[in-house]
Scaffold this active site. Structure first.
Site, mmCIF file in Angstrom:
data_model
loop_
_atom_site.group_PDB
_atom_site.id
_atom_site.type_symbol
_atom_site.label_atom_id
_atom_site.label_comp_id
_atom_site.label_asym_id
_atom_site.label_seq_id
_atom_site.Cartn_x
_atom_site.Cartn_y
_atom_site.Cartn_z
ATOM 1 N N GLY A 157 0.820 -1.201 0.000
ATOM 2 C CA GLY A 157 0.000 0.000 0.000
ATOM 3 C C GLY A 157 0.853 1.250 0.000
ATOM 4 N N GLY A 180 4.078 0.436 2.057
ATOM 5 C CA GLY A 180 4.921 -0.664 1.588
ATOM 6 C C GLY A 180 5.525 -0.436 0.210
ATOM 7 C CB SER A 222 -14.583 11.645 0.540
ATOM 8 O OG SER A 222 -13.686 12.640 0.981
ATOM 9 N NE ARG A 276 -11.891 11.168 8.768
ATOM 10 C CZ ARG A 276 -11.071 10.569 7.929
ATOM 11 N NH1 ARG A 276 -10.406 9.507 8.311
ATOM 12 N NH2 ARG A 276 -10.918 11.043 6.716
#
Lengths: 639, 247
Positions: A43, A46, A285, A331
């Site tokens: 990802g 990585g 989003s 959030r």
């Protein structure tokens, strides 16, 4: 190891990383050729780690479970990636980005690591742009920014609602280039089963080839886990179906400490669950909160369609409760507020488990073209799933499990408590404290992968240049492979009656109810017993068809779920032990008078790092005390 | 609703495959297509049969892992969506649904509906990148890029690498896949330097891997889940031509 050494460099906050770089040990180009590095996961952490290390001259082997490294779940990040460029000239700086993350994380992250991420963030944007990532531009040709939750500046770079895809594909292209030059060897369709340690150091991994079923041994001088988070523990989450925490869990069982496992972000804006057979929840989003307004009806159980409810009968509860930040609160705050309204009976839709996210005003003010340019693909996505158009009716949204701030404990060098084993990106616990701010996960993953690990790993490898190739025909590899194979056979031999997925679903329900957005001692204790019972039932009655010597997706699932039971227990224990509310960890017993999270800095200003003590033994808690030298610790307020 | 399924079953790459029939009751409109297959598999497992192997991951249309040939169309009857975004409300009660893997020379079958799309990775390796090192790059605003070019590059860059273009093409050509990358990078100053070399290399590897040539029928554009335009193939052809003139 009993004492945690976070290895924070000396000096002023802004000098720490420079001081570290100036004094770390290097490995010469000739010696890098003698050193092998394994990277698990491709990802946004990585892939760039592998590409950077290969470019430096190390021999790199990369592993992913997907059929291609381009599919890692970073691809699904939508809204953006933060950096402290201050292009909009709105008062942003590296310090302010750092400060926002520390505050957003409710003072449960390590100052030095967070500052470094903010410091390196600008270079990441330049790197991605140079790779051909098509970030959004202004008409004059410069890069465009937008705002995200929990901050008052616009520092988020984006590529429509597909920023993760573009940022990941940029990194993927860098990785492809290194593969084409023969500097990286790619192993796709591999599930990591075990970490191999030799004399206490990580020296390799055992993988299963998902096409042939064979177990394989791979050795190296260092192993980097970039295996992402464990949000799928809730079964329904915004994550990819196959995302999982089993690699990190196997590292934990080999001695790597696991930090803050109960810190899990519940994302406020997801498409609500419609039915019981649903397999995932889709994220909408956070960038939508720039223009969309969140509300519920002022009257309880008002079942009229959103458009039929007049303006003066709507409660824009975020704007009402948090006038300074309005719809752009962090959030954790937005999620809890939605839950509070729904629990109080103001929820909308058939289930009452949803709130409205409304673009009526934005459409009137800015016009459809502008809104379409910003959010077109998100609106389409919503319509495909629900059959309703957000241009015509308010969206319905509800929180869902999303991101794990917790993960493997790492020091300043991103090294776990197993020497030679590193963890980057979401797999570590490092930068987000008890709550992550929007657009900072791509940022953290990319800074770890592109610019931090390539430097810090050399400090570890500098005295390994005379080690020589690590052999795989040793007793350590024999044992690790035997252990892995036995576990596979054990799963196949249960031969019960229930599918692995059905267990996963039941586990998810327990965790969502008792260890989700709101937690209390009684519920957590109950959940612990329930998970234990379910785990026992799993090992008596799971049905895994087929054999281990073939392409067998049910076996892959069973391996992941077996470790999810164990990780769940640690998650609950961590939540029980932290008798305070902070960020996403909300204990109903510890709240302020107006229902906000109430920290207990006297007793809990630490990172909990858990050490495995053996099967069915209580894990041992280690505490990394957090010191705040460069920010004033305050009650978080977004009012 | 009830559905009848006709699914391609093949034990492994070498085995001979065949269609098998299944029936499912109690399928609901809001279910996604893959949730319907989940329901089938849990039924098969309970009955002691082997579940149908199919690939999927993000289930929100962005990772490109899923890809089934449904009733003769890649990703089925929806417009501009991936298989995982397909919902059962697009099917009729009692309908027979035929489900096959991608069938293209470059994508051999691994098991049932799972194919090996490693060829797309190999094509990318041939040149789907800007040859820039990590570190020492100029400030992002040092080079201005017009919004039009950035937007068009973004249109091309939205390819998810699912393989639908080659799967529907009568020549099994991967031209749209290559064109998306070549066009994205040719539109940006960073990628322009290597544009024609990139086009030539990627097309050469595509040829080696058993994909056919483009004959401009446009099926790829019609079935692409991201609506990638044929205009990008025109840009690829220009870059390819330039490379050949130069050599």
């Amino acid at each position: 190891m009993t004492k945690l050494d976070s290895k924070i460099p000396e000096g002023n906050l802004k000098d720490k990383w420079t001081n570290y770089l100036n004094s770390m040990n290097l490995v010469s180009p000739a010696n890098k050729k003698k050193l092998d590095i394994i990277v698990v996961g491709t990802g946004i952490a990585g892939a760039p780690a592998a590409a950077s290390l290969a470019q430096l001259g190390y021999n790199v082997k990369v592993f992913c479970y997907q059929d291609s490294s381009r599919r890692a779940h970073s691809v699904a990040a939508q809204g953006g990636i933060n950096a402290a460029k201050n292009y909009p000239n709105d008062g942003d700086s590296i310090y302010r980005l750092f400060y926002d993350m520390i505050k957003g994380g409710d003072y449960r992250a390590r100052e030095s690591n967070v500052y470094r991420a903010a410091e390196v963030s600008n270079e990441v944007i330049d790197q991605l742009t140079a790779q051909g990532v098509p970030f959004a531009r202004e008409y004059g040709g410069t890069l465009s920014n937008r705002s995200f939750g929990g901050v008052q500046v616009s520092r988020t770079f984006y590529a429509r609602g597909q920023t993760g895809q573009q940022v990941l594909l940029g990194s993927y292209s860098a990785l492809k280039r290194m593969i084409s030059e023969g500097k990286v060897k790619m192993y796709a369709r591999r599930q990591m089963l075990e970490i191999v340690t030799v004399d206490g150091h990580a020296r390799g991994i055992i993988t299963r080839n998902l096409v042939t079923g064979e177990t394989e041994r791979h050795s190296a001088h260092a192993v980097i886990l970039a295996t992402g988070g464990y949000g799928t523990i809730y079964y329904l989450s915004t994550l990819a179906i196959n995302s999982n925490g089993s690699a990190a869990w196997s590292a934990y069982k080999k001695g790597a400490f696991f930090a803050n496992p109960s810190f899990i972000q519940i994302h406020p804006t997801c498409i609500p669950q419609l039915n019981d057979y649903q397999s995932k929840l889709t994220l909408m989003s956070e960038s939508l909160r720039n223009d969309g307004r969140i509300w519920v009806p002022k009257e309880k159980d008002d079942k009229r369609p959103g458009n039929d409810i007049p303006e003066d009968e709507r409660d824009y509860y975020l704007e009402r409760r948090y006038p300074a930040f309005g719809n752009l609160v962090p959030r954790d705050v937005a999620s809890r507020a939605a839950k509070e309204r729904c629990d109080a009976g103001y929820g909308v839709g058939d289930t009452g488990q949803a709130v409205f996210l409304d673009f009526k005003h934005a459409l009137e003010k800015q016009g459809k073209d502008v809104i379409e340019d910003k959010y077109g693909n998100l609106f389409e996505m919503y319509e495909t799933i629900t059959g309703e158009s957000p241009y015509e009716r308010p969206m319905r949204i509800y929180p869902a499990g999303h991101y794990t701030m917790g993960g493997l404990w790492v020091d300043y060098e991103l090294q776990t408590t197993i020497p030679g084993l590193f963890a980057i990106g979401e797999a570590n616990f490092s930068d987000h404290g008890a709550n992550r701010l929007g657009a900072s996960s791509l940022m953290q993953g990319a800074t770890d992968g592109y610019f931090i690990i390539p430097n810090t790993i050399s400090n570890y490898l500098s005295d390994k240049i005379r080690t020589g190739k690590v052999a795989t025909d040793t007793k350590e590899f024999d044992e690790a492979e035997k252990e892995a194979k036995e576990r596979l056979e054990k799963l196949l031999n249960v031969n019960g009656t229930q599918t692995a997925s059905s267990f996963h679903k039941r586990l998810g329900k327990i965790l969502w109810e008792y260890a989700g957005m709101a937690r209390n001692e009684e519920g957590l204790k109950k959940a612990l017993t329930m998970v234990k019972d379910l785990k026992n039932e799993f090992w008596k009655d799971v049905k895994v068809p087929g054999t281990s010597a073939e392409f067998n997706q049910e076996l892959e699932k069973a391996v992941r779920i077996a470790s999810a039971f164990e990780l769940s227990q640690l998650l609950i224990k961590d939540a029980l032990s932290r008798k305070e509310s902070c960020g996403a960890h909300y204990r109903e017993e510890y709240v302020t008078e107006d229902g906000e999270a109430k920290r207990n800095d006297e007793e809990y200003m630490y990172v909990s790092a858990w050490e495995y003590q053996g099967e069915d033994k209580e894990p041992k808690l280690h505490k990394e005390e957090l010191k705040f030298e460069f920010v004033e610790v305050k009650q978080r307020s977004y009012k | 609703m009830k559905v009848k399924l006709k699914i391609w079953r093949q034990a492994n790459a070498k085995a001979k495959g065949q269609f098998k029939n299944y029936e499912l009751d109690d399928i609901q409109d809001e279910m996604s297509f893959l949730e319907m297959l989940d329901a089938l598999n849990s039924k098969l497992i309970k009955e002691g049969e082997n579940p149908v192997a199919f690939e999927n991951d993000c289930r929100e249309g962005i990772c490109g892992t899923c890809g089934l040939f449904i009733n003769g169309r890649p990703h089925g009857p929806g417009e501009q969506i991936a298989t995982c975004q397909l919902h059962m409300r697009l099917f009729k009660d009692g309908e027979t649904i035929v489900i096959e893997p991608w069938r293209a020379g470059g994508f051999p079958i691994i098991k049932d509906l799972v194919t090996d799309r490693n060829a797309y990775d190999k094509i990318m390796q041939a040149g789907g990148f800007v040859s820039v090192n990590i570190g020492g790059t100029p400030d992002s605003n040092a080079v201005l890029i017009s919004k039009e070019h950035a937007d068009e590059a973004m249109d091309a860059a939205s390819c998810i690498g699912c393989g639908a273009c080659a799967a529907i093409c009568k020549n099994s050509s991967a031209m749209l896949f290559i064109a998306a990358k070549v066009s994205q990078l040719a539109l940006l100053p960073q990628g322009k330097v290597e544009a024609s070399k990139r086009a030539k290399r990627m097309v050469a590897v595509m040829d080696e891997l058993g994909f056919g040539n483009c004959s401009n029928t446009g099926a790829c554009e019609a079935e692409c889940p991201k609506g990638i335009s044929l205009a990008h193939i025109a840009r690829l052809n220009r870059e390819f031509l330039k490379a050949n003139i130069k050599s």
